[in-house]
Design an enzyme around this catalytic site. Structure first.
Site, PDB file in Angstrom:
ATOM      1  N   GLU A 490       0.830  -1.208   0.000  1.00 26.41           N
ATOM      2  CA  GLU A 490       0.000   0.000   0.000  1.00 26.41           C
ATOM      3  C   GLU A 490       0.871   1.267   0.000  1.00 26.41           C
ATOM      4  O   GLU A 490       0.569   2.233  -0.698  1.00 26.41           O
ATOM      5  CB  GLU A 490      -0.943  -0.055   1.213  1.00 26.41           C
ATOM      6  CG  GLU A 490      -1.798   1.173   1.456  1.00 26.41           C
ATOM      7  CD  GLU A 490      -2.750   1.530   0.325  1.00 26.41           C
ATOM      8  OE1 GLU A 490      -2.892   0.741  -0.625  1.00 26.41           O
ATOM      9  OE2 GLU A 490      -3.322   2.631   0.368  1.00 26.41           O
ATOM     10  N   LYS A 494       0.730   4.110  -2.860  1.00 27.94           N
ATOM     11  CA  LYS A 494       0.463   5.527  -2.569  1.00 27.94           C
ATOM     12  C   LYS A 494       1.520   6.408  -3.222  1.00 27.94           C
ATOM     13  O   LYS A 494       1.203   7.435  -3.802  1.00 27.94           O
ATOM     14  CB  LYS A 494       0.480   5.807  -1.060  1.00 27.94           C
ATOM     15  CG  LYS A 494      -0.686   5.390  -0.238  1.00 27.94           C
ATOM     16  CD  LYS A 494      -1.963   6.154  -0.442  1.00 27.94           C
ATOM     17  CE  LYS A 494      -2.751   5.579  -1.575  1.00 27.94           C
ATOM     18  NZ  LYS A 494      -3.650   4.488  -1.292  1.00 27.94           N
ATOM     19  N   HIS A 513      15.660 -12.437  -3.014  1.00 29.74           N
ATOM     20  CA  HIS A 513      15.392 -13.253  -4.207  1.00 29.74           C
ATOM     21  C   HIS A 513      15.307 -12.407  -5.474  1.00 29.74           C
ATOM     22  O   HIS A 513      14.726 -12.839  -6.464  1.00 29.74           O
ATOM     23  CB  HIS A 513      14.105 -14.058  -4.015  1.00 29.74           C
ATOM     24  CG  HIS A 513      14.197 -15.015  -2.865  1.00 29.74           C
ATOM     25  ND1 HIS A 513      14.949 -16.163  -2.919  1.00 29.74           N
ATOM     26  CD2 HIS A 513      13.666 -14.954  -1.617  1.00 29.74           C
ATOM     27  CE1 HIS A 513      14.860 -16.788  -1.751  1.00 29.74           C
ATOM     28  NE2 HIS A 513      14.101 -16.072  -0.944  1.00 29.74           N
TER      29      HIS A 513
HETATM   30  C1  F6R Z   1      -5.544   3.751  -4.593  1.00 28.89           C
HETATM   31  C2  F6R Z   1      -6.938   3.719  -4.961  1.00 28.89           C
HETATM   32  C3  F6R Z   1      -7.407   2.629  -5.858  1.00 28.89           C
HETATM   33  C4  F6R Z   1      -8.713   2.049  -5.307  1.00 28.89           C
HETATM   34  C5  F6R Z   1      -9.278   1.015  -6.283  1.00 28.89           C
HETATM   35  C6  F6R Z   1     -10.518   0.346  -5.741  1.00 28.89           C
HETATM   36  O1  F6R Z   1      -5.274   4.817  -3.736  1.00 28.89           O
HETATM   37  O2  F6R Z   1      -7.697   4.543  -4.565  1.00 28.89           O
HETATM   38  O3  F6R Z   1      -6.442   1.647  -6.007  1.00 28.89           O
HETATM   39  O4  F6R Z   1      -8.461   1.469  -4.067  1.00 28.89           O
HETATM   40  O5  F6R Z   1      -9.582   1.648  -7.496  1.00 28.89           O
HETATM   41  O6  F6R Z   1     -11.522   1.270  -5.483  1.00 28.89           O
HETATM   42  P1  F6R Z   1     -12.747   0.919  -4.561  1.00 28.89           P
HETATM   43  O7  F6R Z   1     -12.245   0.708  -3.177  1.00 28.89           O
HETATM   44  O8  F6R Z   1     -13.649   2.100  -4.664  1.00 28.89           O
HETATM   45  O9  F6R Z   1     -13.361  -0.328  -5.111  1.00 28.89           O
END
Ligand code: F6R
Length: 617
Positions: A490, A494, A513
């Site tokens: 994550e 970000k 690896h």
């Molecule tokens: C990353 C982000 C995207 C969402 C993904 C799923 O910061 O915002 O990766 O997590 O598009 O979106 P939802 O949770 O709305 O299904």
């Protein structure tokens, strides 16, 4: 993706539409456009780029009068983002106009047919094909706009939320939905109506709204109520008018420079809102209706399959550790997009948990539908109330994070983990895998998390300083183990999505690896090395990095001395149960990516090529 908004009533439509587009810009910002009808003519203005560009263009090319109109902010699917491909689109005769969020998959076949009937096309979009199909149907069948839209949509394969206007019958707007969301705000005494992809554009005007369901078409006429029908069989639908809970403060920046920063700082409250009424620590109870009402299904489940995308998928990975460790239920975590096309083996003894902030992600939604068809019990963890996934699932638990507007997901992640932790604890106790005292301890520890997050946010300046040192790095590596491996993924996501710096997340032990080959004195490596999570092993990994001169930014537990001696920088997090550390370790990683992006002058809330709600495959 794409934001659509419209108005029909007695007020000037322009300010409502333009402000609505600004609020919906998180859904796409490749181009923007607007149409206004002033009682005589339709006036259209559209342009590549953001709503701010549109505003400037409008000043020069149209008058802003009219009590009917609609606007669009686009995330391009068919056709490059340029002025011509921007929405709205006129039909051949220029009597009809449309805005569209979604994809018409069979547009090419329809386009060829329309070309053979003499239609010409100005843009490369599937949307212009749809409006000409509606025009053709209207002509051939000699029907009103609502009926023509209905017949045309029965010939279309794909997804859509559309608003259509016919200047020869200028007292109505026609709206339809399949796959992409659409809400209709109802003004007092039906004197005005608002249309939008979500309720944010009209929240200051009305709290009453209808959310169209898939395959519904609505004809909206001032002075009359909204008439909704099923597109397929023409049956009349008695749509429920919902009372919206949203308020204006929730969708404004509240003094922060960016929504992302605001949302990072909102996490203590968002976590409390998520467990409020559910976590009753003193009574030793976790109350979650969606789980309580289906407890036997959960207890008898052979396995849990989690489907999600992006950040929500990372929350799903944390949940895998939670459910397996605490509840001893086998878990598989799947990308919605892979799962839906893989002919997966699903039985009625499986529970599918779908996680989605927006509740609209096309791949996750399709996976939910498929799992239900195959007999699984599907449980949704969504943030947006009334969203498609929330409606499609058998049961669920909302995250109550409040609106998340920054495209990079922050508070959605921590609140998803909060909900999933509560479920795991509940099942762990019910299955007898967790002693009463261990369970009780978890509940008290969870109650303390918001305060710990609050305290942790004080590291902002320190993280900002670290960001200033590494902002020009070309690559970053993020390492974590166990519960914090998904946090490493994550953290990397970000950084790449808002700063466009290449970053990879890895399980710390996997470094040797392959990725270790990348390490040199220019490579910053963020390592999560909290006390309880395979600490000694991660310390060895840190030594390996040090030996190769990599720059180490370590996230450690308060009071750590060992890593402090080796790492270039340490960021301390308060002590908690290992299972809850992701709720804390993720905070400095969010701040790091935020500050780097700001320092690089990137558009933090609306990173390039992305959109908040991914309603296309
Ligand atoms: C990353 C982000 C995207 C969402 C993904 C799923 O910061 O915002 O990766 O997590 O598009 O979106 P939802 O949770 O709305 O299904």
């Amino acid at each position: 993706m794409c934001g659509i908004t419209g108005y029909i009533g007695y007020r000037e439509a322009y300010p409502i539409i333009i402000n609505g587009l600004k609020r919906l810009e998180y859904r796409g910002y490749d181009s923007a456009g607007i149409i206004l009808y002033d009682g005589k003519e339709m006036k259209m203005s559209k342009t590549k780029g953001k709503v701010a560009n549109l505003e400037k263009k409008i000043e020069k090319n149209i008058t802003k009068t009219g009590t009917i109109g609609f606007g669009h902010t686009r995330w391009a699917t068919h056709g490059v983002p340029n002025d011509v491909n921007s929405h709205p689109h006129y039909s051949e005769s220029e009597n009809l106009a449309i805005i569209h969020n979604g994809i018409i998959e069979n547009y090419d076949t329809i386009k060829k047919e329309l070309i053979s009937r003499g239609y010409t096309f100005k843009s490369d979009t599937d949307t212009e094909v749809l409006i000409n199909l509606i025009e053709e149907v209207k002509k051939q069948e000699n029907v009103k706009l609502g009926k023509a839209v209905q017949i045309a949509l029965n010939q279309v394969v794909g997804a859509y939320a559309i608003v259509v206007f016919d200047k020869t019958h200028p007292n109505e707007l026609v709206v339809a939905k399949l796959g992409s969301p659409i809400a209709i705000g109802i003004g007092k005494d039906n004197k005005e109506f608002f249309i939008a992809s979500d309720a944010s554009p009209f929240i200051e005007y009305t709290k009453n709204a209808i959310y169209l369901e898939d395959e519904e078409v609505a004809v909206i006429k001032v002075g009359k109520s909204v008439k909704v029908r099923k597109i397929k069989d023409d049956s009349i639908v008695d749509s429920k008018v919902l009372q919206l809970q949203l308020n204006l403060d929730q969708i404004e920046k509240g003094g922060y420079d960016h929504f992302m920063l605001k949302e990072i700082y909102e996490q203590p409250k968002a976590i409390i809102d998520t467990y409020r009424g559910r976590l009753l620590a003193n009574e030793g109870i976790i109350r979650m209706a969606g789980v309580d009402d289906n407890i036997q299904r959960f207890l008898n489940a052979d396995r849990i399959i989690i489907v999600a995308c992006g950040t929500s998928w990372h929350a799903g990975l944390v949940a895998e550790y939670l459910f397996e460790d605490i509840a001893r239920i086998p878990v598989e975590v799947e990308y919605g997009s892979e799962f839906r096309y893989r002919n997966p083996i699903i039985t009625n003894k499986d529970i599918v948990i779908s996680i989605s902030q927006s509740g609209e992600t096309a791949d996750t939604l399709a996976a939910v539908k498929m799992a239900r068809e195959k007999g699984a019990f599907v449980f949704g963890v969504c943030n947006v109330v009334g969203s498609s996934i929330a409606r499609e699932t058998d049961a669920g638990a909302y995250t109550h994070a409040g609106p998340e507007i920054g495209v990079a997901s922050t508070k959605a992640f921590t609140t998803q983990i909060t909900v999933l932790s509560l479920i795991a604890l509940k099942l762990g106790l019910a299955k007898g895998n967790l002693s009463k005292s261990a369970y009780q301890n978890y509940l008290h520890q969870m109650e303390l998390i918001p305060n710990k997050v609050e305290a942790l946010l004080n590291i902002n300046d320190k993280v900002k300083h670290i960001a200033s040192i590494y902002k020009d790095a070309k690559n970053f590596l993020y390492l974590g183990r166990g519960f914090n491996f998904p946090v490493a993924l994550e953290g990397a996501l970000k950084l790449k999505e808002i700063s466009y710096i290449h970053a990879e997340g890895y399980p710390a032990a996997e470094m040797k690896h392959g990725p270790i080959a990348l390490i040199d004195e220019n490579m910053p490596i963020v390592v999560i090395a909290t006390k309880k999570g395979h600490y000694e092993k991660v310390v060895s990994n840190i030594q390996e990095i040090k030996a190769r001169k990599g720059k180490i930014i370590a996230v450690v537990t308060e009071g750590d001395t060992t890593v402090k001696e080796i790492a270039d920088h340490t960021i301390e997090i308060p002590e908690t149960e290992e299972a809850f550390t992701p709720l804390l370790t993720t905070i400095p990683l969010q701040l790091l990516s935020y500050h780097i992006a700001v320092m690089l002058e990137k558009n933090v809330d609306q990173p390039r090529n992305l959109a908040k709600s991914v309603t296309v495959e």
